[in-house]
Design a protein around this motif. Structure first.
Motif, PDB file in Angstrom:
ATOM      1  N   THR A 155       6.159   1.305   0.666  1.00 17.88           N
ATOM      2  CA  THR A 155       5.392   0.079   0.449  1.00 17.88           C
ATOM      3  C   THR A 155       3.913   0.404   0.591  1.00 17.88           C
ATOM      4  O   THR A 155       3.503   1.083   1.534  1.00 17.88           O
ATOM      5  CB  THR A 155       5.800  -0.990   1.470  1.00 17.88           C
ATOM      6  OG1 THR A 155       7.206  -1.247   1.341  1.00 17.88           O
ATOM      7  CG2 THR A 155       5.025  -2.277   1.261  1.00 17.88           C
ATOM      8  N   THR A 158      -1.885  -3.795   0.321  1.00 19.64           N
ATOM      9  CA  THR A 158      -2.201  -4.740  -0.759  1.00 19.64           C
ATOM     10  C   THR A 158      -3.654  -4.683  -1.217  1.00 19.64           C
ATOM     11  O   THR A 158      -3.985  -5.204  -2.281  1.00 19.64           O
ATOM     12  CB  THR A 158      -1.881  -6.171  -0.315  1.00 19.64           C
ATOM     13  OG1 THR A 158      -2.604  -6.465   0.890  1.00 19.64           O
ATOM     14  CG2 THR A 158      -0.395  -6.335  -0.056  1.00 19.64           C
ATOM     15  N   THR A 178       8.250  -3.492  -9.039  1.00 17.71           N
ATOM     16  CA  THR A 178       7.157  -4.348  -8.545  1.00 17.71           C
ATOM     17  C   THR A 178       6.261  -3.635  -7.526  1.00 17.71           C
ATOM     18  O   THR A 178       5.502  -4.284  -6.808  1.00 17.71           O
ATOM     19  CB  THR A 178       7.749  -5.604  -7.896  1.00 17.71           C
ATOM     20  OG1 THR A 178       8.644  -5.211  -6.829  1.00 17.71           O
ATOM     21  CG2 THR A 178       8.517  -6.439  -8.905  1.00 17.71           C
ATOM     22  N   LYS A 181       2.715  -4.510  -8.553  1.00 21.17           N
ATOM     23  CA  LYS A 181       2.463  -5.847  -9.093  1.00 21.17           C
ATOM     24  C   LYS A 181       1.638  -6.719  -8.159  1.00 21.17           C
ATOM     25  O   LYS A 181       0.773  -7.498  -8.600  1.00 21.17           O
ATOM     26  CB  LYS A 181       3.801  -6.534  -9.397  1.00 21.17           C
ATOM     27  CG  LYS A 181       3.668  -7.854 -10.133  1.00 21.17           C
ATOM     28  CD  LYS A 181       3.100  -7.664 -11.527  1.00 21.17           C
ATOM     29  CE  LYS A 181       3.076  -8.961 -12.299  1.00 21.17           C
ATOM     30  NZ  LYS A 181       2.456  -8.791 -13.637  1.00 21.17           N
ATOM     31  N   LYS A 182       1.848  -6.600  -6.866  1.00 20.79           N
ATOM     32  CA  LYS A 182       1.157  -7.456  -5.901  1.00 20.79           C
ATOM     33  C   LYS A 182      -0.158  -6.863  -5.398  1.00 20.79           C
ATOM     34  O   LYS A 182      -0.824  -7.448  -4.553  1.00 20.79           O
ATOM     35  CB  LYS A 182       2.079  -7.751  -4.714  1.00 20.79           C
ATOM     36  CG  LYS A 182       3.305  -8.569  -5.094  1.00 20.79           C
ATOM     37  CD  LYS A 182       4.170  -8.859  -3.883  1.00 20.79           C
ATOM     38  CE  LYS A 182       5.388  -9.687  -4.260  1.00 20.79           C
ATOM     39  NZ  LYS A 182       6.255  -9.962  -3.078  1.00 20.79           N
ATOM     40  N   THR A 184      -3.398  -6.792  -6.080  1.00 22.34           N
ATOM     41  CA  THR A 184      -4.281  -7.559  -6.963  1.00 22.34           C
ATOM     42  C   THR A 184      -5.696  -6.992  -7.076  1.00 22.34           C
ATOM     43  O   THR A 184      -6.508  -7.492  -7.853  1.00 22.34           O
ATOM     44  CB  THR A 184      -4.364  -9.016  -6.471  1.00 22.34           C
ATOM     45  OG1 THR A 184      -4.815  -9.029  -5.112  1.00 22.34           O
ATOM     46  CG2 THR A 184      -3.004  -9.691  -6.564  1.00 22.34           C
ATOM     47  N   PRO A 203      -0.520  -4.600 -12.445  1.00 25.01           N
ATOM     48  CA  PRO A 203      -1.316  -5.781 -12.082  1.00 25.01           C
ATOM     49  C   PRO A 203      -2.451  -6.017 -13.079  1.00 25.01           C
ATOM     50  O   PRO A 203      -2.922  -5.097 -13.748  1.00 25.01           O
ATOM     51  CB  PRO A 203      -1.857  -5.416 -10.694  1.00 25.01           C
ATOM     52  CG  PRO A 203      -1.855  -3.925 -10.660  1.00 25.01           C
ATOM     53  CD  PRO A 203      -0.680  -3.498 -11.476  1.00 25.01           C
TER      54      PRO A 203
END
Length: 268
Positions: A155, A158, A178, A181-182, A184, A203
């Motif tokens: 992981t 972010t 994903t 994807k998060k 940003t 993203p």
């Protein structure tokens, strides 16, 4: 029968000889004990340090092995060999630990390092990263893991702006669809020279994505664009590399209509 002269000499001298020997033995016992020194053939005493094994990297303070300068730690090509992430000073914001023999990133390696903003672990032997290894790095912006032996990704934080995992052994089953994807704020994504067979979800913030020299054989209208509308423009995306894949881009004309420029790759 012993002559009288010999008898007199023996009776006088023998006690004196015994007394002298006893005195010498006593004086020898009182001398301070010294370590026995071994002298090689050249006649010089050997240095005792050469007989001891050299200290390992983890036995030495980090800032003795590395260069620590106002929040930056440089642990590049460390000798003795560095096989694990060292304990870092609490104020560390930038870690450069390239060209070492690190094999694994553990959850505890960065557990108390919330100040980290950049990590560069290029050219190590990293084959495994525990899934929570970077989860406690809220301000991490750049993470470089290029030229290692990774088959899957953990992981990711972010707030990443740059992620580089070029030249690994990443497989599609080891990279969640994903995974990015998060993120940003992610602008630069480098996944070239791996073993991916599909493109993960990207993203909107991406400016550059390198996927060259993988095993990607197909893409869809949704990979980079939104297939259900021709009005969508991917305003941030400046560069896409798909060269070196078993993919003929001319067979997917609607897959790039939202981009400012065509991807680099094979069209003929």
């Amino acid at each position: 029968m012993m002559p009288l002269r010999t008898l007199i000499f023996t009776s006088v001298m023998l006690p004196w000889i015994l007394s002298s020997a006893a005195k010498d033995e006593y004086m020898e016992a009182r001398k301070p004990k010294r370590d026995i020194e071994n002298f090689p053939d050249n006649g010089f005493p050997q240095d005792s340090d050469t007989d001891q094994a050299a200290p390992k990297a983890y036995e030495l303070p980090t800032c003795l092995l590395c260069v620590c300068l106002s929040g930056s730690v440089y642990c590049e090509d460390v000798n003795p060999e560095m096989s694990a992430v060292p304990a870092l000073p609490k104020e560390t914001a930038y870690l450069y630990a390239r060209f070492n023999k690190i094999t694994k990133i553990r959850n505890k390696d960065f557990a108390d390092m919330a100040t980290l903003r950049r990590i560069d672990l290029s050219e190590n032997l990293i084959a495994e990263i525990e899934d929570g290894a970077f989860s406690k790095l809220p301000d991490l912006e750049e993470l470089t893991l290029a030229e290692n032996r990774l088959t899957k990704l953990p992981t990711l934080p972010t707030k990443l702006v740059l992620f580089n995992a070029n030249f690994n052994k990443l497989k599609t089953q080891g990279v969640k669809a994903t995974a990015f994807k998060k993120l940003t704020r992610l602008a630069y994504l480098y996944l070239g020279n791996n073993e991916l067979t599909a493109v993960p979800q990207l993203p909107e913030s991406l400016r550059v994505v390198h996927l060259h020299d993988n095993k990607i054989s197909t893409i869809t209208d949704e990979t980079f664009c939104k297939g259900n509308t021709s009005h969508y423009i991917r305003t941030n995306m400046d560069e896409v590399r798909l060269d070196g894949n078993p993919l003929k881009l001319s067979q997917h004309p609607n897959s790039f209509i939202c981009l400012h420029s065509l991807p680099v790759g094979w069209y003929n």
